[in-house]
Enzyme design. Sequence first.
Site, short mmCIF file in Angstrom:
data_model
loop_
_atom_site.label_atom_id
_atom_site.label_comp_id
_atom_site.label_asym_id
_atom_site.label_seq_id
_atom_site.Cartn_x
_atom_site.Cartn_y
_atom_site.Cartn_z
N SER A 77 0.88 -1.13 -0.09
CA SER A 77 -0.01 -0.05 0.19
C SER A 77 0.90 1.32 0.09
O SER A 77 1.88 1.40 0.78
CB SER A 77 -0.98 0.07 1.25
OG SER A 77 -1.50 1.28 1.27
N TYR A 147 -7.06 6.47 2.17
CA TYR A 147 -5.85 5.52 3.17
C TYR A 147 -6.68 5.26 4.02
O TYR A 147 -6.64 3.84 4.42
CB TYR A 147 -4.60 6.52 3.10
CG TYR A 147 -3.52 5.40 3.97
CD1 TYR A 147 -3.00 4.45 3.60
CD2 TYR A 147 -3.28 5.87 5.33
CE1 TYR A 147 -1.81 3.93 4.05
CE2 TYR A 147 -2.24 5.21 6.13
CZ TYR A 147 -1.46 4.29 5.55
OH TYR A 147 -0.52 3.79 5.96
#
Length: 310
Positions: A77, A147
Site C-alpha cells: 500500500s 488511505y
Amino acid sequence: MKKTVVVTGGAGFIGSHLCRFLLSKGFRVVCVDNFLTGSSVNIRDLMGNSDFVFMNHDVTKPLEIPGHVHFVLHFASAASPVDYMRFPIQTLKVGSLGTHNLLGLAKAKKAVFMLASTSEVYGDPLVHPQPETYWGNVNPIGPRGVYDEAKRFSEALTMAYHRFHRMDTKIARIFNTYGPCMRKDDGRVVPNFVTQALSGKPLTVHGDGSQTRSFCYITDMVEGIYRLMLSGVNDPVNLGNPEEFTVMDFAKKILELTGSRGKIAFKPLPVDDPKTRCPGISKARKLLKWEPKVSVGEGLKKTIEWFRKN
Ligand code: NAD
Ligand code: UDP
C-alpha cells in the site's frame, strides 16, 4: 523444511527490511510488489539468495503461489500521505481488493495472515495517547480518507475472515516508522527534513509545527512485527515508539543532528492532518514483551548517515 512467508509490498521501505530480517531468521521469502512506490534497489542484495523469490505483481489482481505458504504478510500500500493522495484509487483498491485476495490466498494455504494497518485508523484522534480500544475520528470523504478507510475496511475484512473462517489473523497498527531505504522524495517528514537539512535548504514545517508525531526506528518495528506474527494474538496491536515530538521540535532536532544552518519555512497544514499522535503500547508490552529500544536520536543518526551516503 524452511517455512515460506509471502510479503506483499516487499520492495517498499518496511517490506524490504522485513524480507531481509525473515531470511536471517531462516524463512523462505516470496516478495510480491508492483513498484508503485517501492524500488528494486531496496531488494537488489536479496536477488541472488536461493531462499528469496520476487514476483512483480499487482496484488489487486488475484495471485497464485505454488507450494506451501505458512504466513502471508500484507504490507502492499502507498503509505506516505503525498503518495496515497497521488494514487487515491490504487490505495483504495490495494486495501480492499488486495486485502481480499491475500486473505483468500492465506485461507487456501491455511496460512497465518497479517495486515499492516496504521495509526491512521484513529484519524485525527480525540483520545490521547491512542489505545487499541479507541474507534477513531476519521473523515471518510477527505483526501486522507482513501488511505484511512481502506485500512479500516482491511481491518474489518480481516476480522470477518478470523471470525467466519476461523483463520489465524493479525493486525499490526503501525505508527510513524523511519529509517534507511525510505524514498528521499516520498514526502514524509523524515526524508523531507533530512534531505532538506543535508542540502542546506529550509525545512518545510506544515502549519505552526505544533502537531505531534512519535517516531519508531525500523529495526524496532521489524522486531515487533515478527513477535506479533509468531504470537497467538488476533486482535489489533499498536506498534510504535511512544516518545512524542511536536513537528517543530523534530525539525530543530534534525537541524542539530545534521549540523545544518538551514532555516524553517512554514507551509500550509494539509487538510485533516492529525493534530496529535502517540501510540499506547501497553498491549504490545504485555502480550509481545516488546517495546522500542532505539532512541530517536540514535535512529536519526543512522538514518541521516544513510541519506548522506545515498
Ligand atoms: P512504501 O510505500 O515504502 O511501501 C509500500 C510497497 O507496496 C511499495 O513497494 C509499493 O510498490 C507496494 N505496492 C503498493 N501497491 C501495490 C500493489 N497493488 N501491488 C503490489 N505492491 C504494491 O511504504 P511503507 O512505509 O514501507 O509501508 C508499508 C506498509 O506499512 C503499508 O501497508 C503501510 O500502510 C504500512 N504502514 C507504514 C507506516 C510507516 O510509517 N512507514 C505507518 C503505518 C502503516
Ligand atoms: N510534515 C511537515 N513537513 C514536511 C512533511 C510533513 O511539517 O515536509 C508534517 C505533516 O504535515 C505531519 C507530520 O509532519 O503533521 C508527519 O507527516 P508525514 O507525512 O511523515 O506522515 P503522517 O504522520 O502525517 O502520516
